[in-house]
Structures are given as structure tokens and as C-alpha cells.
Design an enzyme around this catalytic site. Structure first.
Site, mmCIF file in Angstrom:
data_model
loop_
_atom_site.group_PDB
_atom_site.id
_atom_site.type_symbol
_atom_site.label_atom_id
_atom_site.label_comp_id
_atom_site.label_asym_id
_atom_site.label_seq_id
_atom_site.Cartn_x
_atom_site.Cartn_y
_atom_site.Cartn_z
ATOM 1 N N ASN A 93 0.820 -1.208 0.000
ATOM 2 C CA ASN A 93 0.000 0.000 0.000
ATOM 3 C C ASN A 93 0.854 1.259 0.000
ATOM 4 O OD1 ASN A 93 -1.496 -2.187 1.926
ATOM 5 N ND2 ASN A 93 -2.970 -1.139 0.598
ATOM 6 N N HIS A 94 2.129 1.097 -0.294
ATOM 7 C CA HIS A 94 3.061 2.225 -0.313
ATOM 8 C C HIS A 94 3.411 2.538 -1.768
ATOM 9 C CE1 HIS A 94 3.665 1.556 4.045
ATOM 10 N NE2 HIS A 94 3.672 0.267 3.720
ATOM 11 N N HIS A 95 3.081 3.744 -2.218
ATOM 12 C CA HIS A 95 3.266 4.098 -3.627
ATOM 13 C C HIS A 95 4.390 5.125 -3.782
ATOM 14 C CE1 HIS A 95 -0.340 2.223 -5.575
ATOM 15 N NE2 HIS A 95 -0.699 2.151 -4.308
#
Length: 218
Positions: A93-95
Site C-alpha cells: 500500500n506504499h506508492h
């Protein structure tokens, strides 16, 4: 979660006897040697993978968010040493292309991105303290050296090492590898494998191929 304790460094546990997570598929005779790490396979070796008993009680991202979750797929006769980390998809969930990599709660549903299944094919050996990144495929008969960080696929019967892991050498000549890929000895019936054990404990691929043609292929 209940820990599967190891009493000595020589002790191993077959994954089929200890895996309960439905997102993990394991083959026959694959084992984990976790004495020095003192972690349960599903709660230490495998990380950030929904589907263990505790996470199933807390939430269900498939039903709640419609996520397509990655699986961990392990073949037959795989050797996994103590300290190995198999990093899975629970934290995708880390972009890096967004302004922040922080996973704000109200963006969790839309921020998840699957990396693809992580696959460790049959007869691979994962050395102590190696880390396998999400979505990587370790080919059959491959060896990952201790302490390596694997960020891309490893070809069959290839030794890799380092951070990031790079090819060190092939284990056998190309024509021998093709024979091994054809034979797929790890899929044979156990009685045939036991019959051929003296050949497996040698470097004579030609002799094994003769056995294969006589006992398996015919």
C-alpha cells in the site's frame, strides 16, 4: 499464534505438517529448518501474508475490499534454512509515485496493488537469512546463497547470491539442465525416488536419465 519450537539445529519440520494458511500451497517433503530463528514458519519466515488464524479473525481484505491476494506456492523437496524471510503482499500500500508513501487509512482500499504469486519451485534451496521479495519466482533446483536479497526471478538450476542477488553460476551444463527439467524427479512416486537415491547423491545426470527412461518414462 502457537510457535512450532525447534529443539536443535539438526531438526527440520515438513511444511505440510505446520502450514495452516490457505494462501500458502506446499508440496511434499519440503522443509523448514528454523532453530536459530525461533519463529513459526507462518509468523516470521513468511511475512505480511493474510490468512493466518489471527489475521482471519481481524479482517478479510478479499470480502471487505475486493483485493486479489498473492499466494506463496512451494514445490516438492524445497529446503528453507533458518532466518529466511519470504516477504509477501500484505503491505503493498506504499506508492513511490504518490506524494506520500504513508498508507492513510481512508486510502487503504484503493491503494493495494498485488505483486503476483511468490513461487519457489521444487528442489530449490534457500540459504540462511536470505530474503525473497514479493512476486519472485525461484526456479527448480536453484540455490539462493545465505544472506542474499532476491528481487527478480531465478532461473532453474542456477546459484545466485548478494544484495541484490545476482547469478553466480549454473549448477550444471545446459544439456544436463534440459535433462533434469524433462525428468522432474521430484514429481516421481516416492518409491522410485528411494530406489534412485544413490544416483541422486552423485553428479551422474546421465545415469539418472537412464534410470528415468527405464523406470519412469517406459
Amino acid at each position: 499464534m502457537k510457535k512450532h519450537q525447534f529443539n536443535h539445529w539438526s531438526e527440520t519440520k515438513f511444511l505440510k505438517d505446520i502450514v495452516t494458511n490457505p494462501m500458502i500451497e506446499v508440496g511434499d517433503y519440503s522443509y523448514y529448518s528454523g532453530y536459530y530463528d525461533s519463529h513459526h514458519f507462518e509468523d516470521g519466515c513468511v511475512r505480511y501474508l493474510w490468512g493466518d488464524e489471527t489475521s482471519r479473525k481481524l479482517f478479510n481484505p478479499i470480502e471487505d475490499f475486493g483485493w486479489h491476494l498473492d499466494k506463496l506456492i512451494i514445490g516438492n523437496y524445497v529446503c528453507i534454512a533458518s532466518g529466511v524471510i519470504i516477504l509477501m503482499g500484505g503491505n503493498h500500500n506504499h506508492h513511490p509515485d504518490w506524494i506520500t508513501v504513508y498508507p492513510f487509512v481512508d486510502q487503504i482500499e484503493s491503494s493495494y496493488e498485488p505483486k503476483g504469486d511468490t513461487i519457489i519451485e521444487s528442489d530449490a534451496w534457500i540459504g540462511m537469512n536470505a530474503m525473497i521479495m514479493p512476486g519472485v519466482k525461484i526456479g527448480e533446483g536453484a540455490i539462493v546463497a545465505a544472506g542474499s536479497v532476491v528481487v527478480k526471478d531465478v532461473p532453474p538450476y542456477t546459484i545466485v547470491g548478494g544484495n541484490p542477488a545476482k547469478k553466480i553460476r549454473k549448477r550444471f551444463a545446459d544439456h544436463e539442465i534440459e535433462k533434469l527439467k524433462e525428468m522432474r524427479w521430484f514429481d516421481w512416486k516416492r518409491e522410485k525416488i528411494e530406489q534412485a537415491t544413490p544416483i541422486f547423491s552423485s553428479s551422474s545426470i546421465d545415469q539418472l536419465y537412464e534410470f528415468y527412461q527405464r523406470e519412469i518414462k517406459s
